[in-house]
Design a protein around this motif. Structure first.
Motif, mmCIF file in Angstrom:
data_model
loop_
_atom_site.group_PDB
_atom_site.id
_atom_site.type_symbol
_atom_site.label_atom_id
_atom_site.label_comp_id
_atom_site.label_asym_id
_atom_site.label_seq_id
_atom_site.Cartn_x
_atom_site.Cartn_y
_atom_site.Cartn_z
ATOM 1 N N ILE A 335 0.873 -1.180 0.000
ATOM 2 C CA ILE A 335 0.000 0.000 0.000
ATOM 3 C C ILE A 335 0.906 1.225 0.000
ATOM 4 N N ALA A 336 0.627 2.165 -0.889
ATOM 5 C CA ALA A 336 1.473 3.357 -0.992
ATOM 6 C C ALA A 336 0.630 4.609 -0.877
ATOM 7 N N GLU A 337 1.231 5.644 -0.299
ATOM 8 C CA GLU A 337 0.528 6.915 -0.232
ATOM 9 C C GLU A 337 0.611 7.624 -1.581
ATOM 10 N N GLU A 338 -0.376 8.452 -1.869
ATOM 11 C CA GLU A 338 -0.400 9.229 -3.093
ATOM 12 C C GLU A 338 0.882 10.050 -3.212
ATOM 13 N N GLY A 339 1.525 9.975 -4.394
ATOM 14 C CA GLY A 339 2.754 10.726 -4.618
ATOM 15 C C GLY A 339 4.024 9.958 -4.305
ATOM 16 N N ALA A 340 3.916 8.760 -3.757
ATOM 17 C CA ALA A 340 5.106 7.955 -3.468
ATOM 18 C C ALA A 340 5.703 7.430 -4.773
ATOM 19 N N TYR A 341 6.943 6.977 -4.693
ATOM 20 C CA TYR A 341 7.575 6.385 -5.872
ATOM 21 C C TYR A 341 8.514 5.263 -5.451
ATOM 22 N N PHE A 342 8.795 4.388 -6.442
ATOM 23 C CA PHE A 342 9.727 3.282 -6.267
ATOM 24 C C PHE A 342 10.889 3.478 -7.238
ATOM 25 N N SER A 343 12.093 3.086 -6.835
ATOM 26 C CA SER A 343 13.229 3.139 -7.761
ATOM 27 C C SER A 343 14.306 2.167 -7.325
ATOM 28 N N LEU A 344 15.097 1.743 -8.294
ATOM 29 C CA LEU A 344 16.255 0.873 -8.073
ATOM 30 C C LEU A 344 17.443 1.520 -8.793
ATOM 31 N N PRO A 345 18.118 2.469 -8.157
ATOM 32 C CA PRO A 345 19.178 3.233 -8.847
ATOM 33 C C PRO A 345 20.482 2.461 -8.985
ATOM 34 N N ALA A 346 20.387 1.216 -9.462
ATOM 35 C CA ALA A 346 21.578 0.381 -9.581
ATOM 36 C C ALA A 346 22.564 0.957 -10.587
ATOM 37 N N ALA A 347 22.041 1.479 -11.707
ATOM 38 C CA ALA A 347 22.940 2.022 -12.726
ATOM 39 C C ALA A 347 23.730 3.203 -12.182
ATOM 40 N N GLU A 348 23.075 4.017 -11.349
ATOM 41 C CA GLU A 348 23.752 5.181 -10.779
ATOM 42 C C GLU A 348 24.740 4.770 -9.685
ATOM 43 N N GLU A 349 24.340 3.856 -8.819
ATOM 44 C CA GLU A 349 25.190 3.461 -7.702
ATOM 45 C C GLU A 349 26.298 2.503 -8.130
ATOM 46 N N GLY A 350 26.061 1.740 -9.182
ATOM 47 C CA GLY A 350 27.087 0.847 -9.683
ATOM 48 C C GLY A 350 27.099 -0.528 -9.040
ATOM 49 N N ILE A 351 26.112 -0.843 -8.210
ATOM 50 C CA ILE A 351 26.064 -2.157 -7.568
ATOM 51 C C ILE A 351 24.820 -2.910 -8.037
ATOM 52 N N VAL A 352 24.715 -4.165 -7.650
ATOM 53 C CA VAL A 352 23.578 -5.001 -8.047
ATOM 54 C C VAL A 352 22.444 -4.798 -7.039
ATOM 55 N N PRO A 353 21.217 -4.556 -7.503
ATOM 56 C CA PRO A 353 20.110 -4.311 -6.568
ATOM 57 C C PRO A 353 19.553 -5.589 -5.946
ATOM 58 N N GLY A 354 20.388 -6.255 -5.160
ATOM 59 C CA GLY A 354 19.924 -7.433 -4.433
ATOM 60 C C GLY A 354 19.345 -8.492 -5.344
ATOM 61 N N LEU A 355 18.162 -8.972 -4.999
ATOM 62 C CA LEU A 355 17.489 -9.985 -5.807
ATOM 63 C C LEU A 355 16.437 -9.395 -6.735
ATOM 64 N N ALA A 356 16.479 -8.080 -6.923
ATOM 65 C CA ALA A 356 15.513 -7.460 -7.834
ATOM 66 C C ALA A 356 15.664 -7.985 -9.251
ATOM 67 N N ASN A 357 16.898 -8.306 -9.677
ATOM 68 C CA ASN A 357 17.104 -8.855 -11.012
ATOM 69 C C ASN A 357 16.397 -10.194 -11.182
#
Length: 467
Positions: A335-357
């Protein structure tokens, strides 16, 4: 050049030239041993090779003081030592694991397993003293001895026998949770350093309280979350778990709730993000416990009889970045509040986003998953794909009521059984195991890569300039 007189004459002569320094030869690594395939002689050969490598490394200055040629020499030494470890493990992983676990009758957690490997198989992984010395340094000044831990963990996870046993060991309750459980059952409330755990009705609410860093993940929060998840799963009065971020101190979000800002990049720069306790430990620990359940009866026949499983709700205020989004991928209701967002900034941080792949494309499809992971796309409540990651969007003041509705629905008796069966189809245990084996090596390599070190250093410098 000065001039002096030759004894007994008035004839000046040049001073002799200064001695030319003799270059110190770069240490040459010992070749990888020709292992026989028999455990005992190969154990001795590994120990001898490792001792010689450490002797040559000790003759070099610490990494921050090395010249480029000296650093190249150190790199060759570490590289050959790692080839040796891989060659040894290619022959003996199951035998090593059986010895460390008394033929899989013991269930040591990851840190205990690595500590035992250092004691019983010298040179296989870094010693406790070597890791303690390395952990006093910032990430850029380390030699990356965690890479050697990752080589061992990956070999164990690649083995169907040893890997499954390690996964089960990490699904068992932590000693701290077992110690706190009687008090939680009686009082329904436990305050940890960075997490509040409290029972409300039939739900255990787990609230992140890393307020100083937008509820970003660090070693302490990971440990506290695993304790909290254990308590929720062990508590007989709890039918559903709820995750939510608490209020934070950041000026932009002062007094507001934030779900999670992901990994604490300042800690990564400072060398305080542990491979064992964080990068691999969180995936094998509390996140996997939420997804697969807590192992309480190792000897039972079926997985459902061996584990305690409960549904989980995520309440997302403001945003879920990086590890926050990864966490949502194993929950049963988001459940998310209005205006919330999701992101996985792996490309920017340079690491692997856990098990998101492994998990994101199941929800969004392959194209959107690549946009998020490879391109850094942010998905907000106005985007069509948001509904693939979230079940309900509510106004901020309606979050508590929406969570209670979700708890009521998910507390139905058959929910836990059906989520277990869904998990068998969506992510078989061996798929998870083989992904983690590769993840262990790739993630630790990325955390020591030059581009990541440069990025976290720039961010750290900017934060210092602002303060």
């Amino acid at each position: 050049m000065s001039r002096t007189a030759v004894a007994g004459t008035d004839q000046p002569v040049d001073d002799p030239p200064p001695p030319v320094p003799v270059p110190v030869p770069a240490p040459v690594p010992a070749p990888v041993p020709a292992f026989s395939g028999a455990l005992e002689p190969d154990r001795a050969a590994l120990a001898t090779h490792s001792a010689e490598t450490e002797r040559l490394l000790a003759a070099l200055p610490p990494r921050p003081l090395r010249t480029p040629p000296q650093q190249d020499a150190a790199g060759r030494l570490f590289g050959t030592a790692r080839q040796t470890r891989r060659a040894f493990l290619a022959l003996h992983t199951d035998a090593v694991y059986d010895e460390l676990t008394e033929r899989r009758t013991r269930y040591p957690r990851l840190r205990e397993l690595i500590r035992a490997a250092a004691a019983y198989f010298p040179g296989l992984v870094p010693t406790t003293d070597q890791m303690a010395a390395e952990n006093t340094l910032i990430q850029a000044e380390k030699d990356g001895r965690e890479v050697d831990q990752a080589i061992f963990c990956a070999a164990v996870l690649r083995s169907a026998t040893a890997g499954r046993h390690l996964i089960e060991a990490m699904l068992r309750p932590t000693p701290r949770a077992l110690e706190l459980l009687p008090g939680y059952r009686a009082e329904g409330r436990v305050e940890l350093a960075s997490v509040l755990v409290e029972r409300r009705g039939r739900a255990t609410h787990v609230t992140f309280r890393n307020a100083h860093c937008l509820n970003a993940e660090d070693n302490r929060l990971i440990a506290d979350l695993e304790t909290a998840v254990d308590l929720a799963l062990l508590d007989d009065a709890t039918a559903v778990g709820v995750l939510r971020g608490g209020e934070v101190d950041h000026p932009r979000y002062q007094g507001r709730r934030v779900f999670s800002a992901g990994i604490n990049l300042k800690d990564l720069r400072n060398g305080d993000v542990s491979f064992v306790d964080f990068l691999l430990g969180r995936e094998l620990g509390y996140i996997n416990k939420m997804y697969r359940g807590l192992l309480t009866e190792p000897g039972a026949d079926s997985w459902a009889e061996r584990t305690v499983q409960k549904p989980w709700v995520g309440a997302v205020d403001s945003f879920a970045i990086g590890g926050g989004t990864q966490l949502l991928l194993v929950l049963d209701r988001v459940i998310a509040e209005e205006g919330a967002y999701f992101s996985l900034p792996a490309a920017e941080e340079g690491i692997v986003p856990g098990l998101a792949n492994l998990r994101l494309s199941r929800l969004t499809g392959a194209r959107a998953a690549r946009q998020v992971i490879l391109g850094g796309r942010r998905i907000g409540t106005d985007d069509p794909e948001f509904r693939l990651l979230c079940d309900e969007v509510v106004e901020a003041h309606g979050m508590a009521e929406a969570v209670e509705r979700a708890v009521t629905e998910l507390a139905a008796p058959a929910v836990a059984a059906n989520r277990h069966m869904l998990g068998l189809v969506e992510e078989p245990l061996d798929l998870y195991r083989t992904y983690l084996a590769e993840f262990a090596v790739v993630q630790v390599a990325r955390s020591y890569s030059e581009d990541v070190l440069a990025k976290v250093e720039r961010r750290w410098q900017r934060s210092r300039d602002r303060s």
